[in-house]
Design a protein around this motif. Sequence first.
Motif, PDB file in Angstrom:
ATOM      1  N   GLY A 223      41.775  27.550  46.502  1.00  0.00           N
ATOM      2  CA  GLY A 223      40.742  26.811  46.976  1.00  0.00           C
ATOM      3  C   GLY A 223      41.009  25.866  48.090  1.00  0.00           C
ATOM      4  O   GLY A 223      40.207  25.658  49.147  1.00  0.00           O
ATOM      5  N   VAL A 224      41.992  25.228  48.171  1.00  0.00           N
ATOM      6  CA  VAL A 224      42.423  24.448  49.239  1.00  0.00           C
ATOM      7  C   VAL A 224      42.716  25.147  50.593  1.00  0.00           C
ATOM      8  O   VAL A 224      42.101  24.595  51.818  1.00  0.00           O
ATOM      9  N   GLY A 225      43.500  26.164  50.483  1.00  0.00           N
ATOM     10  CA  GLY A 225      43.682  27.159  51.522  1.00  0.00           C
ATOM     11  C   GLY A 225      42.553  27.710  52.313  1.00  0.00           C
ATOM     12  O   GLY A 225      42.188  27.317  53.547  1.00  0.00           O
ATOM     13  N   LEU A 250      38.632  35.444  41.335  1.00  0.00           N
ATOM     14  CA  LEU A 250      38.646  34.859  42.489  1.00  0.00           C
ATOM     15  C   LEU A 250      37.302  34.854  42.946  1.00  0.00           C
ATOM     16  O   LEU A 250      36.791  33.822  43.785  1.00  0.00           O
ATOM     17  N   TYR A 251      36.315  35.872  42.700  1.00  0.00           N
ATOM     18  CA  TYR A 251      35.174  35.733  43.184  1.00  0.00           C
ATOM     19  C   TYR A 251      33.870  34.810  42.242  1.00  0.00           C
ATOM     20  O   TYR A 251      32.896  34.733  42.789  1.00  0.00           O
ATOM     21  N   ARG A 255      36.037  31.105  44.116  1.00  0.00           N
ATOM     22  CA  ARG A 255      35.061  30.705  44.754  1.00  0.00           C
ATOM     23  C   ARG A 255      34.603  29.310  44.620  1.00  0.00           C
ATOM     24  O   ARG A 255      34.405  28.484  45.394  1.00  0.00           O
ATOM     25  N   ASP A 256      34.375  28.830  43.197  1.00  0.00           N
ATOM     26  CA  ASP A 256      34.129  27.485  42.759  1.00  0.00           C
ATOM     27  C   ASP A 256      35.182  26.667  43.440  1.00  0.00           C
ATOM     28  O   ASP A 256      34.834  25.360  43.785  1.00  0.00           O
ATOM     29  N   SER A 257      36.283  27.028  43.332  1.00  0.00           N
ATOM     30  CA  SER A 257      37.457  26.054  43.726  1.00  0.00           C
ATOM     31  C   SER A 257      37.236  25.709  45.210  1.00  0.00           C
ATOM     32  O   SER A 257      37.736  24.890  45.616  1.00  0.00           O
ATOM     33  N   VAL A 258      37.146  26.746  45.953  1.00  0.00           N
ATOM     34  CA  VAL A 258      36.688  26.640  47.355  1.00  0.00           C
ATOM     35  C   VAL A 258      35.732  25.602  47.767  1.00  0.00           C
ATOM     36  O   VAL A 258      35.939  24.527  48.503  1.00  0.00           O
ATOM     37  N   SER A 264      31.526  19.442  53.141  1.00  0.00           N
ATOM     38  CA  SER A 264      30.056  19.675  53.367  1.00  0.00           C
ATOM     39  C   SER A 264      28.921  19.633  52.302  1.00  0.00           C
ATOM     40  O   SER A 264      29.689  19.699  51.275  1.00  0.00           O
ATOM     41  N   ASP A 265      27.816  19.180  52.584  1.00  0.00           N
ATOM     42  CA  ASP A 265      26.995  18.738  51.433  1.00  0.00           C
ATOM     43  C   ASP A 265      26.226  20.239  50.998  1.00  0.00           C
ATOM     44  O   ASP A 265      25.614  20.389  50.273  1.00  0.00           O
ATOM     45  N   LEU A 266      26.482  21.187  51.848  1.00  0.00           N
ATOM     46  CA  LEU A 266      25.772  22.487  51.694  1.00  0.00           C
ATOM     47  C   LEU A 266      27.232  23.629  51.793  1.00  0.00           C
ATOM     48  O   LEU A 266      27.464  23.639  52.830  1.00  0.00           O
ATOM     49  N   VAL A 267      27.417  24.295  50.787  1.00  0.00           N
ATOM     50  CA  VAL A 267      28.420  25.380  50.623  1.00  0.00           C
ATOM     51  C   VAL A 267      28.098  26.537  50.167  1.00  0.00           C
ATOM     52  O   VAL A 267      27.738  26.787  48.868  1.00  0.00           O
ATOM     53  N   ASP A 268      27.660  27.538  50.899  1.00  0.00           N
ATOM     54  CA  ASP A 268      27.086  28.814  50.430  1.00  0.00           C
ATOM     55  C   ASP A 268      27.847  30.131  50.996  1.00  0.00           C
ATOM     56  O   ASP A 268      27.388  31.184  51.164  1.00  0.00           O
TER      57      ASP A 268
END
Length: 288
Positions: A223-225, A250-251, A255-258, A264-268
């Motif tokens: 997630g951090v990476g 991972l998907y 994804r949620d960890s990333v 950002s207030d929007l991550v998609d």
Amino acid sequence: MYKVGIDLGGTKIEGICLDEKSQIVERKRVPTNQQEGYGSILNSISVLVSDITKNISDYSIGICTPGAISKKTGMIKNSNTQCLIGMPLKGDLEKILGKKITMENDANCFAMAEATMGAAAGYSVVFGVIMGTGVGGGIIVDGKIHRGRTNIAGEWGHHTLHQNGNKCYCGKLGCVETYISGPALEKRWFEITGKKEPLTTIVQNLDGTAGKMWKKEFLDNFGVGLANVIDILDPDAIVLGGGISNIDFLYIDGRDSVYHKVFSDLVDTPILKNKLGDSAGVFGAALL
């Protein structure tokens, strides 16, 4: 003209020959046997090219390799196949094969193939991730490879994840690769459980306390990476490749960890599984 692609991987070398319509004419894999050294790899590639072009004469050659060619020296740098480091791979192969070749980083070839004919086709800015023996990345912008000023664009595997952390072959401490590559994940499982098991076995045994601990660490580091990559590049899509890309969680969990770590207030940002499997690199090499 026919197109020959060679994918020089950590464990296998794959060769492919495509006709003018990009249809497969010949295809073959051989073990890399990197423990036998640089000369053995040169010979294996030479024999492989000869085998897959035995019935044709007019062809181009593209080769993808771990690491990159130094603009300063012309030698291979930053390769986790360490016998290649400091070697004039492109020049030596051109002498052996008697042809000019195009050579590119393996993650760039993977990203090119997936952005052109794979999971990320139609996206403008694509970050292609390789997570296997090592961790690398390639950037495609509007169908073209972005290499950067010194040919290291996309090398998130050597971002510092934990200061004073695990020792990396590159000489630094705490690189992403030392936490979420295949060997690093297997090593961490051994540290936690005392069991030497392959990654495919490990991911099937995550219900217990040790499994939950291992998975949480993996997801946190993943997630951090990738969140750092999104914060810097903000790509239209991320495509995962390499053996670790076959881990289904991972998907979703990954994804949620990333997403939880992106600034950002929007991550998609779509995090996609590759469509071309472990042959994406060899298709990308041919497309060069």
